[in-house]
Design a protein around this motif. Structure first.
Motif, short mmCIF file in Angstrom:
data_model
loop_
_atom_site.label_atom_id
_atom_site.label_comp_id
_atom_site.label_asym_id
_atom_site.label_seq_id
_atom_site.Cartn_x
_atom_site.Cartn_y
_atom_site.Cartn_z
N ASP A 74 40.30 46.96 29.85
CA ASP A 74 40.73 47.32 31.20
C ASP A 74 41.22 46.13 32.00
O ASP A 74 41.19 46.14 33.23
CB ASP A 74 39.58 48.01 31.95
N MET A 75 41.66 45.07 31.33
CA MET A 75 42.09 43.88 32.07
C MET A 75 43.28 43.22 31.40
O MET A 75 43.59 43.47 30.24
CB MET A 75 40.94 42.89 32.22
N ILE A 76 43.92 42.37 32.18
CA ILE A 76 45.01 41.54 31.67
C ILE A 76 44.63 40.09 31.93
O ILE A 76 44.10 39.75 32.99
CB ILE A 76 46.35 41.91 32.35
N HIS A 77 44.84 39.26 30.90
CA HIS A 77 44.66 37.82 31.02
C HIS A 77 46.06 37.20 30.99
O HIS A 77 46.87 37.55 30.13
CB HIS A 77 43.86 37.23 29.86
N ILE A 78 46.31 36.29 31.91
CA ILE A 78 47.59 35.59 31.96
C ILE A 78 47.29 34.10 31.87
O ILE A 78 46.58 33.56 32.72
CB ILE A 78 48.35 35.91 33.26
N ARG A 79 47.82 33.46 30.85
CA ARG A 79 47.61 32.03 30.64
C ARG A 79 48.90 31.29 30.93
O ARG A 79 49.93 31.61 30.34
CB ARG A 79 47.16 31.75 29.22
N LEU A 136 44.45 33.48 34.53
CA LEU A 136 44.29 34.47 35.59
C LEU A 136 43.87 35.80 34.97
O LEU A 136 44.45 36.22 33.97
CB LEU A 136 45.62 34.66 36.33
N THR A 137 42.89 36.46 35.56
CA THR A 137 42.42 37.74 35.04
C THR A 137 42.44 38.79 36.15
O THR A 137 42.01 38.51 37.27
CB THR A 137 40.98 37.62 34.48
N LYS A 138 42.96 39.96 35.80
CA LYS A 138 42.98 41.09 36.74
C LYS A 138 42.50 42.33 36.00
O LYS A 138 42.92 42.59 34.88
CB LYS A 138 44.42 41.30 37.24
N ARG A 139 41.60 43.08 36.63
CA ARG A 139 41.09 44.33 36.05
C ARG A 139 41.84 45.52 36.65
O ARG A 139 42.17 45.51 37.82
CB ARG A 139 39.61 44.49 36.35
N ILE A 140 42.05 46.52 35.83
CA ILE A 140 42.68 47.76 36.30
C ILE A 140 41.68 48.50 37.18
O ILE A 140 40.52 48.68 36.82
CB ILE A 140 43.10 48.66 35.12
N GLY A 141 42.14 48.92 38.37
CA GLY A 141 41.33 49.74 39.25
C GLY A 141 40.15 49.07 39.89
O GLY A 141 39.26 49.72 40.39
N ARG A 142 40.12 47.76 39.92
CA ARG A 142 38.98 47.02 40.47
C ARG A 142 38.72 47.36 41.93
O ARG A 142 37.60 47.59 42.33
CB ARG A 142 39.21 45.52 40.30
N LYS A 143 39.78 47.42 42.74
CA LYS A 143 39.62 47.68 44.18
C LYS A 143 39.05 49.06 44.44
O LYS A 143 38.23 49.25 45.30
CB LYS A 143 40.94 47.49 44.91
N GLU A 144 39.51 50.05 43.65
CA GLU A 144 39.05 51.42 43.84
C GLU A 144 37.55 51.52 43.54
O GLU A 144 36.82 52.23 44.18
CB GLU A 144 39.83 52.39 42.96
#
Length: 147
Positions: A74-79, A136-144
């Motif tokens: 459920d996440m994306i890592h960007i290097r 950088l890491t971002k999770r899908i739907g984290r804010k919700e």
């Protein structure tokens, strides 16, 4: 199952950062991120790439920026990695120097990049052993989930 990923290597020049942003949009869209999350990621990635363009390589020195997008669960890592000059990064000092509850007028010019990355992403890691690598890491739907 194979983890989807994309790798780009671009010249460390500002005019190539748009290619990274375009690749990020396509990759994050396929992974299921919202438009708002993708825009946040684009700002954070642009800041990391700009830092490499401006600070990693001496004037006139040719250099490259390596960018890897990886979708895991459920996440994306960007290097974002360069092989140029590194800088002393201390997460505790950076956190203490944040602008949280302070006026924007106290910010140093050019000192908002790492702050923006932390504000827009779920996790930021900076490695400075050989060049600089920002993860950088971002999770899908984290804010919700947090609401």
């Amino acid at each position: 199952m194979i983890k989807p990923w994309i790798s780009l290597t671009i010249p460390a020049q500002a005019e190539y950062i748009d290619m990274v942003r375009l690749a990020l949009f396509g990759f994050a869209n396929k992974a299921g991120f919202t438009y708002e999350d993708i825009e946040d990621m684009k700002v954070a990635v642009t800041e990391a790439c700009n830092n490499a363009v401006l600070h990693a390589y001496e004037d006139g020195q040719a250099g490259v920026i390596e960018v890897v997008f990886e979708h895991i669960e459920d996440m994306i890592h960007i290097r974002i990695k360069d092989s140029g000059e590194s800088f002393p990064y201390n997460p505790a000092v950076n956190k203490a120097a944040s602008l949280h509850n302070r006026p924007l007028s106290e910010a140093n010019a050019g000192g908002l990049g790492i702050y923006l990355m932390h504000a827009l992403m779920d996790q930021v890691e900076v490695r400075t052993e050989l060049g600089t690598e920002v993860i950088l890491t971002k999770r899908i739907g984290r804010k919700e989930e947090m609401a």
